[in-house]
Design a protein around this motif. Structure first.
Motif, short mmCIF file in Angstrom:
data_model
loop_
_atom_site.label_atom_id
_atom_site.label_comp_id
_atom_site.label_asym_id
_atom_site.label_seq_id
_atom_site.Cartn_x
_atom_site.Cartn_y
_atom_site.Cartn_z
N LYS A 73 0.86 -1.11 0.32
CA LYS A 73 -0.04 -0.13 -0.15
C LYS A 73 0.69 1.50 0.06
CE LYS A 73 -4.06 -2.07 1.49
NZ LYS A 73 -5.47 -2.03 2.98
N LEU A 76 1.77 1.92 -3.72
CA LEU A 76 0.07 2.45 -4.64
C LEU A 76 -0.24 3.80 -4.33
CD1 LEU A 76 -2.81 1.30 -3.60
CD2 LEU A 76 -1.82 -0.89 -3.48
N GLU A 93 -5.81 20.59 3.14
CA GLU A 93 -5.11 20.23 4.07
C GLU A 93 -6.09 18.26 4.03
OE1 GLU A 93 -6.85 23.67 7.03
OE2 GLU A 93 -9.06 22.32 6.29
N ASP A 96 -2.59 17.60 2.07
CA ASP A 96 -2.03 16.60 3.82
C ASP A 96 -1.91 16.26 4.49
OD1 ASP A 96 0.55 18.33 5.26
OD2 ASP A 96 -0.77 19.36 6.08
N PHE A 97 -3.15 15.22 4.42
CA PHE A 97 -3.28 14.72 5.50
C PHE A 97 -3.19 13.45 4.86
CE2 PHE A 97 -7.00 11.72 7.12
CZ PHE A 97 -6.59 11.06 8.43
N PHE A 98 -3.93 12.98 3.61
CA PHE A 98 -3.56 11.35 3.15
C PHE A 98 -1.98 11.32 2.84
CE2 PHE A 98 -7.89 11.91 2.26
CZ PHE A 98 -8.40 10.44 2.93
N GLY A 100 0.09 12.80 4.97
CA GLY A 100 0.91 12.26 6.08
C GLY A 100 1.45 10.95 6.23
N LEU A 101 -0.28 10.14 6.27
CA LEU A 101 -0.50 9.13 6.35
C LEU A 101 -0.17 8.11 5.75
CD1 LEU A 101 -4.28 8.60 6.45
CD2 LEU A 101 -3.13 9.16 8.40
N ASN A 105 5.69 14.18 3.78
CA ASN A 105 5.29 15.38 4.95
C ASN A 105 5.97 16.16 3.95
OD1 ASN A 105 4.38 14.26 7.27
ND2 ASN A 105 6.47 13.65 7.36
N LEU A 144 -2.19 13.37 -5.14
CA LEU A 144 -2.45 12.76 -3.22
C LEU A 144 -1.12 11.01 -4.41
CD1 LEU A 144 -2.69 11.71 -0.91
CD2 LEU A 144 -4.50 10.53 -1.44
N ARG A 148 2.79 11.05 -2.79
CA ARG A 148 3.16 9.47 -2.23
C ARG A 148 4.33 9.19 -3.06
NH1 ARG A 148 -1.34 6.01 -0.93
NH2 ARG A 148 0.56 4.93 0.47
N MET B 1 1.41 8.31 12.41
CA MET B 1 -0.02 8.36 11.95
C MET B 1 -1.45 8.72 13.15
SD MET B 1 -1.29 4.89 9.91
CE MET B 1 0.20 5.34 8.82
N ARG B 4 -1.25 12.91 13.50
CA ARG B 4 -2.26 13.27 12.78
C ARG B 4 -3.45 12.91 12.11
NH1 ARG B 4 0.15 15.51 7.41
NH2 ARG B 4 2.04 15.28 8.39
#
Lengths: 239, 468
Positions: A73, A76, A93, A96-98, A100-101, A105, A144, A148, B1, B4
């Motif tokens: 994951k 991909l 936002e 940024d969130f996805f 970061g996951l 960064n 995204l 990534r 994580m 976040r």
């Protein structure tokens, strides 16, 4: 690189996907065509490890997705038919969130640049996603995927419901990703888009990959004819 | 994580009007409740101080009189107001604030604040403990009921899972996202309470350890509610179903279970009626020595035993005033009667407490409620403690007065009057409340049950979120 070897998914007596053999190399865009229920989304979901195969193997960069779910994951990026983001957050936002996951960064400026590159209008970057059209959300999805630095892109009917302009913009973004060496597997109903952007085209019916052709080896009318013949065959088989 | 996800949850909540309005309402209610409590307690504290000083002044201003008359004249023991009763007033309003101390009789605490209120008092008061025990769990439900269902309804769950995030990390992130605003709210309340308490004159000694422990108890209570909220959200198909399910749980846990367990405890271990209790005491008192009745059989027997013990033929030959001695012995008999009957009451109270503790297995509200009151020293145990201390003081006071009569006068000398200095020399009632160690010792089962609620609900959360 994506690879499916005799990949099968059964739900009781119903076979959603039957012994699929498929290979998508770096820089390839493999478009899966087929009617609803042909097994396109099942294939994508198996590569995502959202569902487990009954038989066979799905690998990403030679890693079995069921055994290395987390690692695969990380490699991909996935854009569903209707990419849903958090409506109360802005596009930036959400991105940024996805990111970061996924362990990436970026500074605010870098995220803005990624969104601009994905074709999102500048004045929408800091607006809440609740005001976005479907096309805008799909562009955030592309941003995204770029952010990534995904080596594999899984797209489940990403241009469905987009207007021709937005659809065209999306295709251009896919070609950019292709040039960067991303292996893309896209389920779609859009023959024209498949021919225009794909490097390989597969036609599925009832869980079986019936035809697999190189996009540049077939004209659009020929593709259309092949598709319709396959669908007729499907009806014949069904009746 | 996890950080976040928590940050995203809080950011999303902050953007939502529902969250902002709820937080503002709860904050305003908390500030109002604390302000009302503070004003009430300042006023009661002043009244206590005035009444206490007044009672002592009246006691010391007695003229020369027979010491036993002074014992009948009596005085008062005032229950101290504890600093943390600002946060949790517990049963203070219903248990009385002072006990009249007199010869021959153990009185109940009187002047209950609830008695001064109208029937509307049945609705309860707006106090910080009400907000913390009832309203903040509701706030948690409102923030978290759609934590998972919303992801499913929006369609963001697939995208989230596509990023390789595990269900457990997602759950933990959401947990922190709900916990932090609640923690900030609770910390704010305790900080405000702390600042107010240290600035209130003569508000008693504030034990920081107790304040901290009370804070921890509430935080664990909220953590349990967050676990329950997330579990229900994880297994629900729709946000509406999740919300209704959680509201039903809140009603059962916070409203129905406490009342049901109270009714159950009372039906299994009923307290005697006030009349029956008084009649039983009266009966036992009459079966023994009455200090004021020299003609009863018990008094005659006691007289004979005393004469034999001192080897004299008449009461006037005794080296003390037998009247005073008999009254003291009569007092001791009455004290034993009271001790026996109050021990039975306490036993009923202990048995009822066991029912509550058993019911706490089905409701995290109950152990939290009892721990909060115990730490604030406003529970029934603290009241019993005060009542026993007042009784101890009464017996010592009456003993001092009776023995003064016995030692300083002769048999039949009813004209004896003690000097006024005697009243001053009698020490004032001083009461040390139960220490933190005592409170913990008495409430270990509540601590254990609350801890178990936290652990079991946390494990439940881990198991149920695997399905997400």
């Amino acid at each position: 690189m994506l690879e499916a070897t005799k990949l099968t998914k059964k739900y009781g007596s119903f076979t959603a996907l039957n012994a699929l053999n498929l290979s998508v190399k770096q820089g390839d865009i493999f478009c899966l065509l087929g009617a609803n229920g042909a097994g396109k989304s099942t294939t994508i979901n198996l590569f995502l490890n959202f569902i487990e195969p009954t038989e066979g193997l799905a690998t990403i960069n030679s890693l079995d997705v069921t055994l290395h779910s987390k690692e695969t994951k990380q490699l991909l990026s996935y854009i569903p038919e209707n990419l849903m983001l958090y409506p109360n957050l802005t596009g930036l936002e959400n991105l940024d969130f996805f990111c970061g996951l996924g362990g990436k960064n970026y500074s605010k400026e870098q995220l803005e640049e990624l969104l601009k590159q994905s074709g999102l209008q500048v004045d929408f970057i800091h607006k809440r996603v609740s005001s976005y059209s479907k096309g805008m959300r799909q562009k955030v999805g592309i941003a995204l995927a770029s952010a990534r630095e995904a080596s594999v892109l899984l797209l489940d009917e990403p241009t469905s419901g987009l207007d021709p302009k937005a659809s065209n913009e999306f295709s251009e973004l896919l070609l950019d990703m292709k040039d960067k060496g991303v292996a893309t597997l896209m389920a779609t109903h859009d023959l024209f888009r498949a021919k225009a952007t794909g490097t390989h085209i597969g036609i599925m019916k009832e869980g079986v990959l019936i035809h697999q052709v190189e996009a540049n080896s077939i004209s659009l009318p020929e593709l259309e004819e092949l598709y319709l013949e396959t669908m007729k065959l499907s009806q014949t088989v069904s009746s | 994580m996890i950080r976040r996800i928590a940050f995203k949850e809080m950011k999303e909540n902050l953007y939502e009007g529902r969250f902002r309005v709820t937080i503002i309402i709860v904050s305003v209610l908390l500030i109002m409740a604390t302000w009302l409590s503070l004003n009430y307690f300042k006023s009661v504290q002043q009244q206590h101080a005035d009444a206490k000083a007044n009672a002592r002044n009246i006691w010391e201003s007695q003229d020369e009189k027979n010491p036993h008359s002074a014992a009948h004249y009596g005085t008062y023991a005032f229950k101290p107001k504890y600093p943390l009763s600002l946060i949790d007033p517990g049963v203070d309003k219903f248990s009385g604030i002072s006990i009249f101390l007199e010869a021959h009789k153990r009185n109940e605490a009187q002047y209950m604040a609830a008695a001064d209120q109208t029937g509307l008092a049945r609705f309860g008061d707006l106090t910080p403990d009400f907000i913390m025990l009832f309203i903040i769990p509701l706030l948690i439900i409102l923030i978290g009921y759609n934590a998972f269902t919303r992801e499913q309804e929006l369609g963001t769950l697939k995208l989230l899972k596509g990023q390789g995030i595990s269900s457990w990390k997602l759950a933990l992130g959401k947990w922190v996202g709900i916990f932090l605003p609640v923690l900030i709210l609770t910390t704010g309340l305790f900080v405000i309470a702390f600042i107010l308490l240290v600035n209130v004159e003569d508000f008693g000694e504030l034990n920081y350890g107790v304040l901290l422990l009370m804070f921890v108890v509430y935080v664990i209570y909220y953590a349990v509610f967050i676990n329950i909220t997330l579990m229900v959200s994880a297994v629900s198909k729709q946000s509406g179903i999740s919300l209704v399910s959680l509201l039903v749980i809140w009603i059962v846990v916070c409203l129905a279970m406490p009342k049901a367990s109270s009714n159950l405890a009372d039906s299994i271990y009923p307290y005697p009626s006030r009349q029956a209790f008084a009649a039983d005491i009266d009966k036992d008192k009459k079966a023994g020595l009455d200090g004021h009745n020299p003609w009863s059989q018990a008094a005659k027997d006691f007289e004979r035993e005393t004469l034999e013990k001192y080897g004299v033929d008449s009461l006037s030959q005794l080296p003390f005033n037998f009247d005073g001695y008999r009254m003291q012995k009569g007092e001791e008999h009455e004290a034993q009667v009271y001790f026996k009957h109050y021990a039975e009451l306490k036993n009923t109270f202990r048995n009822q407490s066991k029912v509550y503790q058993a019911a706490a297995i089905a409701s995290p509200f109950l152990p939290t409620r009892f721990l909060s009151m115990a730490l604030a020293r406003t529970d029934y145990r603290a009241h019993w403690d005060f009542s026993d201390a007042a009784e101890s003081y009464r017996l010592s006071l009456v003993d001092t007065l009776n023995m003064n009569l016995a030692v300083n006068s002769t048999y039949g000398d009813w004209a004896y009057k003690a000097d006024r200095s005697l009243w001053k020399n009698v020490p004032d009632f001083e009461y040390d409340p139960p220490s933190l160690g005592d409170i913990i010792g008495r409430n270990w089962s509540n601590i254990l049950v609350l801890g178990l609620w936290f652990l079991v609900s946390f494990v439940g959360l881990k198991i149920l979120t695997q399905r997400v």
